[in-house]
Design a protein around this motif. Structure first.
Motif, mmCIF file in Angstrom:
data_model
loop_
_atom_site.group_PDB
_atom_site.id
_atom_site.type_symbol
_atom_site.label_atom_id
_atom_site.label_comp_id
_atom_site.label_asym_id
_atom_site.label_seq_id
_atom_site.Cartn_x
_atom_site.Cartn_y
_atom_site.Cartn_z
ATOM 1 N N LEU A 86 -9.922 54.447 27.111
ATOM 2 C CA LEU A 86 -10.737 53.361 27.661
ATOM 3 C C LEU A 86 -11.415 52.550 26.565
ATOM 4 C CD1 LEU A 86 -12.329 55.291 30.644
ATOM 5 C CD2 LEU A 86 -10.699 53.401 30.814
ATOM 6 N N MET A 87 -11.765 53.206 25.458
ATOM 7 C CA MET A 87 -12.415 52.507 24.359
ATOM 8 C C MET A 87 -11.437 51.637 23.578
ATOM 9 S SD MET A 87 -15.705 53.150 24.099
ATOM 10 C CE MET A 87 -15.956 52.732 22.377
ATOM 11 N N LYS A 88 -10.198 52.107 23.462
ATOM 12 C CA LYS A 88 -9.241 51.432 22.587
ATOM 13 C C LYS A 88 -8.380 50.406 23.299
ATOM 14 C CE LYS A 88 -10.403 53.522 18.829
ATOM 15 N NZ LYS A 88 -11.057 52.754 17.753
ATOM 16 N N ARG A 89 -8.236 50.527 24.616
ATOM 17 C CA ARG A 89 -7.387 49.617 25.370
ATOM 18 C C ARG A 89 -8.227 48.962 26.450
ATOM 19 N NH1 ARG A 89 -1.796 50.721 25.244
ATOM 20 N NH2 ARG A 89 -1.604 50.342 27.472
ATOM 21 N N SER A 90 -8.138 47.657 26.567
ATOM 22 C CA SER A 90 -9.018 46.941 27.481
ATOM 23 C C SER A 90 -8.219 46.053 28.426
ATOM 24 C CB SER A 90 -10.027 46.091 26.698
ATOM 25 O OG SER A 90 -9.353 45.199 25.828
ATOM 26 N N HIS A 91 -8.870 45.641 29.484
ATOM 27 C CA HIS A 91 -8.282 44.773 30.493
ATOM 28 C C HIS A 91 -9.337 43.760 30.893
ATOM 29 C CE1 HIS A 91 -6.699 43.456 34.386
ATOM 30 N NE2 HIS A 91 -5.527 43.941 34.017
ATOM 31 N N LYS A 92 -8.924 42.542 31.129
ATOM 32 C CA LYS A 92 -9.881 41.469 31.386
ATOM 33 C C LYS A 92 -10.657 41.663 32.683
ATOM 34 C CE LYS A 92 -6.458 38.370 33.568
ATOM 35 N NZ LYS A 92 -7.129 38.079 34.837
ATOM 36 N N ASN A 93 -10.163 42.494 33.587
ATOM 37 C CA ASN A 93 -10.830 42.711 34.868
ATOM 38 C C ASN A 93 -11.543 44.055 34.944
ATOM 39 O OD1 ASN A 93 -7.979 41.095 35.941
ATOM 40 N ND2 ASN A 93 -9.992 40.198 36.270
ATOM 41 N N VAL A 94 -11.738 44.689 33.797
ATOM 42 C CA VAL A 94 -12.466 45.958 33.727
ATOM 43 C C VAL A 94 -13.681 45.764 32.834
ATOM 44 C CG1 VAL A 94 -12.391 48.358 32.956
ATOM 45 C CG2 VAL A 94 -10.411 47.362 34.101
ATOM 46 N N VAL A 95 -14.854 46.174 33.312
ATOM 47 C CA VAL A 95 -16.054 46.106 32.482
ATOM 48 C C VAL A 95 -15.827 46.968 31.243
ATOM 49 C CG1 VAL A 95 -18.497 46.678 32.357
ATOM 50 C CG2 VAL A 95 -17.575 45.664 34.429
ATOM 51 N N LYS A 96 -16.060 46.396 30.097
ATOM 52 C CA LYS A 96 -15.739 47.066 28.833
ATOM 53 C C LYS A 96 -16.679 48.234 28.563
ATOM 54 C CE LYS A 96 -14.953 46.217 23.904
ATOM 55 N NZ LYS A 96 -14.994 45.209 22.813
ATOM 56 N N LEU A 97 -16.093 49.371 28.225
ATOM 57 C CA LEU A 97 -16.851 50.533 27.785
ATOM 58 C C LEU A 97 -17.105 50.372 26.287
ATOM 59 C CD1 LEU A 97 -17.996 53.328 28.571
ATOM 60 C CD2 LEU A 97 -15.789 54.296 27.921
ATOM 61 N N LYS A 98 -18.370 50.127 25.930
ATOM 62 C CA LYS A 98 -18.705 49.832 24.529
ATOM 63 C C LYS A 98 -18.835 51.097 23.689
ATOM 64 C CE LYS A 98 -21.697 46.563 23.726
ATOM 65 N NZ LYS A 98 -20.883 45.456 23.185
ATOM 66 N N GLY A 99 -19.280 52.179 24.300
ATOM 67 C CA GLY A 99 -19.481 53.402 23.547
ATOM 68 C C GLY A 99 -20.075 54.469 24.438
#
Length: 359
Positions: A86-99
């Motif tokens: 989740l930290m390394k791969r992102s999607h524009k419609n998913v709230v980003k997990l920062k840490g």
């Protein structure tokens, strides 16, 4: 206190996650950012914990999920692999997990902050400026579908969200600009809660239970098809525009059942909250409603896969802003190969495409 923080950090394999590039937040830093989780910074509170806004270094606004003490237990054995994914791969419609903070018994996920409330608020509480047209409603459903399809299809075993509902969908004030899509939140917490706590679903409020897969209430097993069911409730809430349970003449009425019945009996126009819609628009609304009904089948085996739902929605309105445009996707990732089992905490990674946790 310092000794306890260090013990938790080691137990949560903090050194390994640091080496793997995961951003680690100290417990004291998050406490300061949220003013010790003061109620003035609380964004949401439910049976599983609270969500707080915080300011780090002045300008960096984040969101911290803090679990309630009653639900602190050992983590799922494969949480490290899914967390890194989740930290390394992102999607524009998913709230980003920062840490994440690892100095507590159950780690505290830290997310990006999306202003201006949840989809639930826009439907039920505010005079929303983003839900004026059919296209706006459609885009929210379509983008949520893309986010869930990403979670189900981009890693093996898949990540099951388990809490899809309008309160966990965020809509930015600039939503009508394609650069600001709707986003699914609470992604990541699903990898932290122990299977032992699957029973707490039964303690939830009725508005949460309406979203939950009926098979889950019987088996205690969440699957990707559980997310499909929950997603099917969202267009019902969007199109009907009121609570999922309403009282009329002293009688409690389930809006979902009424919606399903209206689709099957071709009386959808009697229950949806759209006035003056043209016939072409109404036809597309009926098509989306029919997809929702398929998602709401009592049997998970009869529901479409999330990838099929995404494809069917794209067929209905190809010109809408639902084209998959991820920051980083690629082929399906096998978690067993991507993150070696030697780096996980005590516990076996499940080989099945299911999850027993609710979060």
């Amino acid at each position: 206190m310092r000794r306890v923080r260090n013990i938790n950090f080691r137990r949560n394999r903090g050194e390994i996650l640091e080496q793997q590039g995961v951003q680690i937040f100290p417990k004291t830093k998050l406490g300061k950012a949220t003013n010790n989780y003061d109620d003035s910074n609380k964004l949401k509170d439910d049976d599983f914990g609270s969500v707080h806004r915080g300011n780090i270094k002045g300008d960096d606004v984040v969101v911290v999920r803090k679990p309630k003490d009653a639900h602190k237990s050992q983590k799922k054995g494969d949480f490290q692999r899914k967390l890194k994914f989740l930290m390394k791969r992102s999607h524009k419609n998913v709230v980003k997990l920062k840490g994440i903070c690892l100095e507590t018994r159950i780690p505290l996920p830290v997310y990006e902050y999306i202003p201006n409330g949840t989809l639930f608020q826009h439907i039920h509480q505010d005079e929303s400026t983003i839900l004026k047209s059919w296209e706006d409603h459609f885009r929210i459903v379509a983008e949520a579908t893309l986010a869930l399809n990403y979670m189900h299809s981009s890693i093996k075993p898949p990540i099951v969200h388990g809490k899809i509902k309008s309160v966990n969908m965020l809509v930015d004030q600039n939503y009508l600009d394609e650069k600001y899509p709707a986003k699914v939140s609470d992604v990541g917490t699903s990898v932290l809660i122990s299977p032992k706590h699957r029973h707490i679903v039964a303690t939830q409020k009725q508005d949460s239970l309406d979203y939950i897969d009926p098979e889950y209430l019987i088996t205690g097993m969440l699957t990707t098809q559980s997310d499909v069911y929950s997603l099917g409730v969202v267009p019902v809430e969007l199109l009907v525009g009121n609570e999922l349970f309403v009282t009329e003449s002293g009688e409690s009425i389930n809006t979902i059942y009424r919606f399903i019945s209206s689709v099957k009996n071709n009386t959808l126009s009697d229950v949806i909250n759209f006035e003056g819609s043209g016939e072409d628009e109404m036809e597309r609304i009926r098509m989306v409603a029919e997809i929702a009904v398929k998602c709401l089948d009592q049997s998970g085996a009869n529901r479409p896969a999330m990838s099929d739902v995404a494809r069917q929605l794209a067929d209905i309105n190809p010109s809408s802003a639902i084209e998959e445009n991820n920051e980083e996707t690629g082929d399906v990732v096998d978690a067993e190969q991507l993150f070696p089992l030697e780096t996980t905490i005590t516990g076996e990674a499940s080989p099945h495409m299911t999850s027993r946790c609710l979060f």
